[in-house]
Design an enzyme around this catalytic site. Sequence first.
Site, PDB file in Angstrom:
ATOM      1  N   ILE A   1       6.561   2.914  -0.089  1.00  0.00           N
ATOM      2  CA  ILE A   1       6.609   4.083   0.781  1.00  0.00           C
ATOM      3  C   ILE A   1       6.517   5.295  -0.145  1.00  0.00           C
ATOM      4  O   ILE A   1       7.357   5.484  -1.016  1.00  0.00           O
ATOM      5  CB  ILE A   1       7.869   4.102   1.677  1.00  0.00           C
ATOM      6  CG1 ILE A   1       7.882   5.323   2.603  1.00  0.00           C
ATOM      7  CG2 ILE A   1       9.141   3.989   0.869  1.00  0.00           C
ATOM      8  CD1 ILE A   1       8.954   5.264   3.688  1.00  0.00           C
ATOM      9  N   TYR A   2       5.445   6.040   0.003  1.00  0.00           N
ATOM     10  CA  TYR A   2       5.206   7.198  -0.858  1.00  0.00           C
ATOM     11  C   TYR A   2       4.750   8.380  -0.017  1.00  0.00           C
ATOM     12  O   TYR A   2       3.982   8.213   0.930  1.00  0.00           O
ATOM     13  CB  TYR A   2       4.112   6.896  -1.896  1.00  0.00           C
ATOM     14  CG  TYR A   2       4.566   6.002  -3.010  1.00  0.00           C
ATOM     15  CD1 TYR A   2       5.231   6.525  -4.116  1.00  0.00           C
ATOM     16  CD2 TYR A   2       4.336   4.634  -2.974  1.00  0.00           C
ATOM     17  CE1 TYR A   2       5.653   5.707  -5.149  1.00  0.00           C
ATOM     18  CE2 TYR A   2       4.763   3.812  -3.998  1.00  0.00           C
ATOM     19  CZ  TYR A   2       5.421   4.352  -5.084  1.00  0.00           C
ATOM     20  OH  TYR A   2       5.854   3.546  -6.099  1.00  0.00           O
TER      21      TYR A   2
ATOM     22  N   GLY B   1       8.794  10.971   4.848  1.00  0.00           N
ATOM     23  CA  GLY B   1       9.349   9.669   4.473  1.00  0.00           C
ATOM     24  C   GLY B   1      10.219   9.101   5.576  1.00  0.00           C
ATOM     25  O   GLY B   1      10.150   7.906   5.886  1.00  0.00           O
ATOM     26  N   LYS B   2      11.025   9.946   6.188  1.00  0.00           N
ATOM     27  CA  LYS B   2      11.882   9.499   7.294  1.00  0.00           C
ATOM     28  C   LYS B   2      11.028   9.051   8.470  1.00  0.00           C
ATOM     29  O   LYS B   2      11.322   8.039   9.112  1.00  0.00           O
ATOM     30  CB  LYS B   2      12.831  10.615   7.717  1.00  0.00           C
ATOM     31  CG  LYS B   2      13.782  10.183   8.821  1.00  0.00           C
ATOM     32  CD  LYS B   2      14.973  11.086   8.914  1.00  0.00           C
ATOM     33  CE  LYS B   2      15.958  10.656   9.981  1.00  0.00           C
ATOM     34  NZ  LYS B   2      16.459   9.307   9.874  1.00  0.00           N
TER      35      LYS B   2
ATOM     36  N   ASN C   1      15.982   5.824  -9.554  1.00  0.00           N
ATOM     37  CA  ASN C   1      15.385   6.714  -8.560  1.00  0.00           C
ATOM     38  C   ASN C   1      16.491   7.146  -7.582  1.00  0.00           C
ATOM     39  O   ASN C   1      16.544   6.739  -6.427  1.00  0.00           O
ATOM     40  CB  ASN C   1      14.227   6.010  -7.831  1.00  0.00           C
ATOM     41  CG  ASN C   1      13.389   6.956  -7.020  1.00  0.00           C
ATOM     42  OD1 ASN C   1      13.771   8.085  -6.753  1.00  0.00           O
ATOM     43  ND2 ASN C   1      12.223   6.495  -6.596  1.00  0.00           N
TER      44      ASN C   1
ATOM     45  N   TYR D   1      17.650   6.285   1.217  1.00  0.00           N
ATOM     46  CA  TYR D   1      17.809   5.011   1.920  1.00  0.00           C
ATOM     47  C   TYR D   1      19.242   4.827   2.414  1.00  0.00           C
ATOM     48  O   TYR D   1      19.460   4.377   3.544  1.00  0.00           O
ATOM     49  CB  TYR D   1      17.371   3.845   1.039  1.00  0.00           C
ATOM     50  CG  TYR D   1      15.898   3.878   0.716  1.00  0.00           C
ATOM     51  CD1 TYR D   1      14.936   4.033   1.722  1.00  0.00           C
ATOM     52  CD2 TYR D   1      15.444   3.787  -0.592  1.00  0.00           C
ATOM     53  CE1 TYR D   1      13.592   4.090   1.436  1.00  0.00           C
ATOM     54  CE2 TYR D   1      14.095   3.835  -0.898  1.00  0.00           C
ATOM     55  CZ  TYR D   1      13.174   3.986   0.117  1.00  0.00           C
ATOM     56  OH  TYR D   1      11.839   4.037  -0.175  1.00  0.00           O
TER      57      TYR D   1
END
Length: 171
Positions: free
Chosen positions: A95-96, A107-108, A134, A141
């Site tokens: 996921i980028y 991203g959400k 990261n 997350y």
Amino acid sequence: MVTIQKAGIADADILLSYSKKTFYEFFAHLNDPANMEAYSSVAFTPGKIISELSNPDSEFYFAVFEDGIIGYIKLNFNNAQTEFKEPNALEVERIYVSGEHHGKKIGKHLLNFAIEMAVNKNMKYVWLGVWEHNYKAIGFYEHNGFKVFSSHDFLLGDDKQTDLLMRRMLV
């Protein structure tokens, strides 16, 4: 408005270019250039991308805004999962979001899309791996209900790194 569009074989070149661009954007400054090149020479090839796009248990989706790609996600089901290969689990392998679009909840949006897909398929959980250094992604997350449950090694060239495995239970 951001839309999510499924990527297919015809998108292989765009996906390859975008994947490599975003990977370097986020990790090149934190890793040895030789290790980045060693990894990307295997991970970001036309053959590898076409193979992934051709796998019936993997799906890629682009986040698109004003006709431009601003992010993407790779979902794995069944035997395409890098570990576990559980039929009632969905893996978010990648996921980028482009750096210039961070902070815009893209991203959400992508993660919610994956969770919604897993719920619709009656999955037990969604899981992913994230580099232990990261911290921003780990916080993201955790904020979205994921918890660390294990770890595994990730080889970037000859640099053995640790990915935390995180999951969000759905049932």
